[in-house]
Design an enzyme around this catalytic site. Structure first.
Site, short mmCIF file in Angstrom:
data_model
loop_
_atom_site.label_atom_id
_atom_site.label_comp_id
_atom_site.label_asym_id
_atom_site.label_seq_id
_atom_site.Cartn_x
_atom_site.Cartn_y
_atom_site.Cartn_z
N GLU A 1 -8.41 -3.51 0.40
CA GLU A 1 -9.03 -2.58 1.05
C GLU A 1 -9.49 -1.20 0.56
O GLU A 1 -10.23 -0.47 0.98
CB GLU A 1 -8.51 -2.37 2.43
CG GLU A 1 -7.14 -1.60 2.30
CD GLU A 1 -5.80 -2.22 1.94
OE1 GLU A 1 -5.98 -3.21 1.37
OE2 GLU A 1 -4.97 -1.60 1.80
N CYS B 1 0.08 -6.56 -0.38
CA CYS B 1 0.86 -5.82 -1.09
C CYS B 1 2.42 -6.12 -0.52
O CYS B 1 3.04 -7.31 -0.78
CB CYS B 1 0.70 -4.49 -0.90
SG CYS B 1 1.51 -3.14 -1.85
N HIS C 1 -4.54 -3.72 -3.32
CA HIS C 1 -5.03 -3.28 -2.04
C HIS C 1 -6.38 -3.72 -2.08
O HIS C 1 -7.34 -2.79 -2.62
CB HIS C 1 -4.69 -1.78 -1.81
CG HIS C 1 -3.27 -1.46 -1.49
ND1 HIS C 1 -2.64 -1.51 -0.31
CD2 HIS C 1 -2.33 -1.26 -2.33
CE1 HIS C 1 -1.47 -1.39 -0.13
NE2 HIS C 1 -0.94 -1.09 -1.35
#
Lengths: 255, 193
Positions: free
Chosen positions: B177, B77, B175
């Site tokens: 994750e 990001c 993202h």
């Protein structure tokens, strides 16, 4: 536009998921981790966890369960409840939350929005607005977590949405209070007018009772997502069925 | 394998650390230049503002270390944006590892800013663990220039790079994750590359 988001909202009280009707009469709806995993596995795009006891009890939300959720979940989640300052927001983000949602404290001190956005970015600042239909428009209610404390904020919903966006909010969750928990459909006209008034994402909340309610709010407004609680908790609507139905209606979904 | 997670003190290291732990890694959260240089993999996460993050990199004396790394480095990001030359966000000079600038997204009807949510990927590199049409989770108001380093992109008013790669440096605008199974495939591929 990205796919429209389906967002289960989980009210948390004493580390358990609960659900009330029109913000009252909460009953147990399951273990927090079980529910988080269930919704993740069913294809929820995002989750919102609202610590409903925090604000009325004058405390910040419980970081213990925020960390537990962050560890097991691989979709974004927002936490809300009792976040009153920059440091309590920072603590939630450090514990692994992707976004924090603020409601009454932002009404008390609107500068808070900019303070958090400046340090952590607008993308993590969600403003929850409890909006009540009144003569001539919609008004923002404050302290709705406790029926005894709830009161008018003295602001109209449109003005507050615009101000929040201008101060650096990255998203608005619009709770249409009269619709909450009664399953008669989203307040589409109100969602549409708020979504048109700001250039940040707006999430519709309050009133989902049938597949068609989600379809209508997505087809008739530019809501980025639709939030619901009881229809998912009570298993009246299964998220895979809902997303498949909406995709067939031509609405972009992550399947 | 050792993974260093660069701590700029601007929050939200938790979710990246926990994602790496789900793959059995034990990331070392550090802002120490020697520890970063010695790691097998380096992750540069980041939320918040470019100016603040670059100020932190300068205050910690990390710019030279980061630029000279030869092991695989992944910016996530804002961490990816910092790899570029400069960002419009606060007119900030960045690390200059990847050619190009970072510009603000323009909002339009039905396309609010921040770009927040799950967008479909166009994938031009078969070796990054991602497939054409994968949905991944974005949350950003600024985006990097499309260029030769772009390996996957998403449409949001313009084609925005979702994955970039140049030599040992990679970046993810989304993202991983928080991007479910697709994000896990990407992270797994990067960790095992």
């Amino acid at each position: 536009m990205p796919s429209r988001r389906i967002i289960p909202c989980l009210d948390v009280k004493d580390g358990r998921i609960v659900k009330g009707v029109r913000f009252r009469d909460h009953r147990d709806a399951g273990d927090i981790i079980d529910q988080a995993l269930r919704y993740r596995n069913e294809g929820a795009d995002e989750l919102v966890f609202y610590d409903i006891g925090a604000s009325p009890e004058g405390r910040s939300l419980d970081l213990e369960w925020v960390g537990r959720i962050a560890r097991i979940i691989d979709i974004p989640f927002t936490v809300a409840g009792g976040i009153r300052n920059r440091d309590s927001a920072a603590a939630c983000l450090d514990a692994g939350a992707d976004k924090i949602s603020i409601n009454s404290p932002a009404l008390e001190r609107p500068e808070l929005i900019g303070e958090i956005a400046r340090d952590f970015g607008s993308q993590c600042v969600v403003i929850g607005i409890d909006s009540m239909a009144v003569e001539g428009g919609h008004a923002v209610k404050q302290y709705t977590g406790s029926p005894d404390a709830a009161r008018d904020s003295g602001r109209t919903t449109l003005d507050w949405a615009r101000e929040a966006a201008a101060r650096g909010a990255g998203e608005i969750v619009l709770n249409c209070m009269l619709r909450d928990g009664v399953r008669q459909g989203y307040d589409i006209n109100h969602v549409r007018e708020v979504a048109e008034a700001v250039d940040i994402p707006v999430i519709a909340s309050g009133g989902a009772g049938a597949l068609e309610h989600f379809r209508d709010v997505f087809l008739l407004s530019s809501a980025s997502g639709a939030l619901a609680a009881s229809v998912f908790h009570d298993r009246l609507i299964a998220i895979p069925d809902l997303k498949e139905f909406l995709a067939k209606c031509g609405i972009e979904m992550r399947l | 394998m050792s993974v260093a997670l660069v701590d700029l003190g601007c929050g939200n290291l938790g979710s990246v650390a926990m994602a790496l732990e789900r793959f059995g890694e034990t990331p070392l959260v550090t802002s120490n230049p020697e520890q970063i240089a010695a790691a097998d993999r380096v992750v540069l996460p980041g939320v918040g503002a470019a100016g603040y993050a670059m100020d932190r990199i300068d205050a910690l004396g990390l710019a030279g270390t980061l630029k000279s790394l030869r092991q695989p480095v992944l910016g996530i990001c804002l961490g990816m944006q910092l790899l570029f030359e400069a960002s419009e966000e606060g007119e900030t000079a960045c690390l200059g590892i990847i050619p190009g600038r970072v510009r603000r997204l323009e909002s339009s009807k039905g396309r609010p800013v921040p770009h927040m949510g799950w967008s479909r990927l166009k994938v031009s590199d078969p070796n990054i663990g991602l497939r054409e049409g994968d949905y991944v989770y974005f949350a950003h108001s600024f985006a990097c220039d499309f260029g030769p380093a772009t390996r996957a992109s998403a449409e949001y008013g313009r084609d925005i790079p979702a994955i970039i790669s140049l030599q040992n440096f990679s970046g993810a605008q989304f993202h991983p994750e928080r991007s479910g199974e697709a994000g896990a495939r990407f992270l797994q591929a990067w960790l095992s590359a």
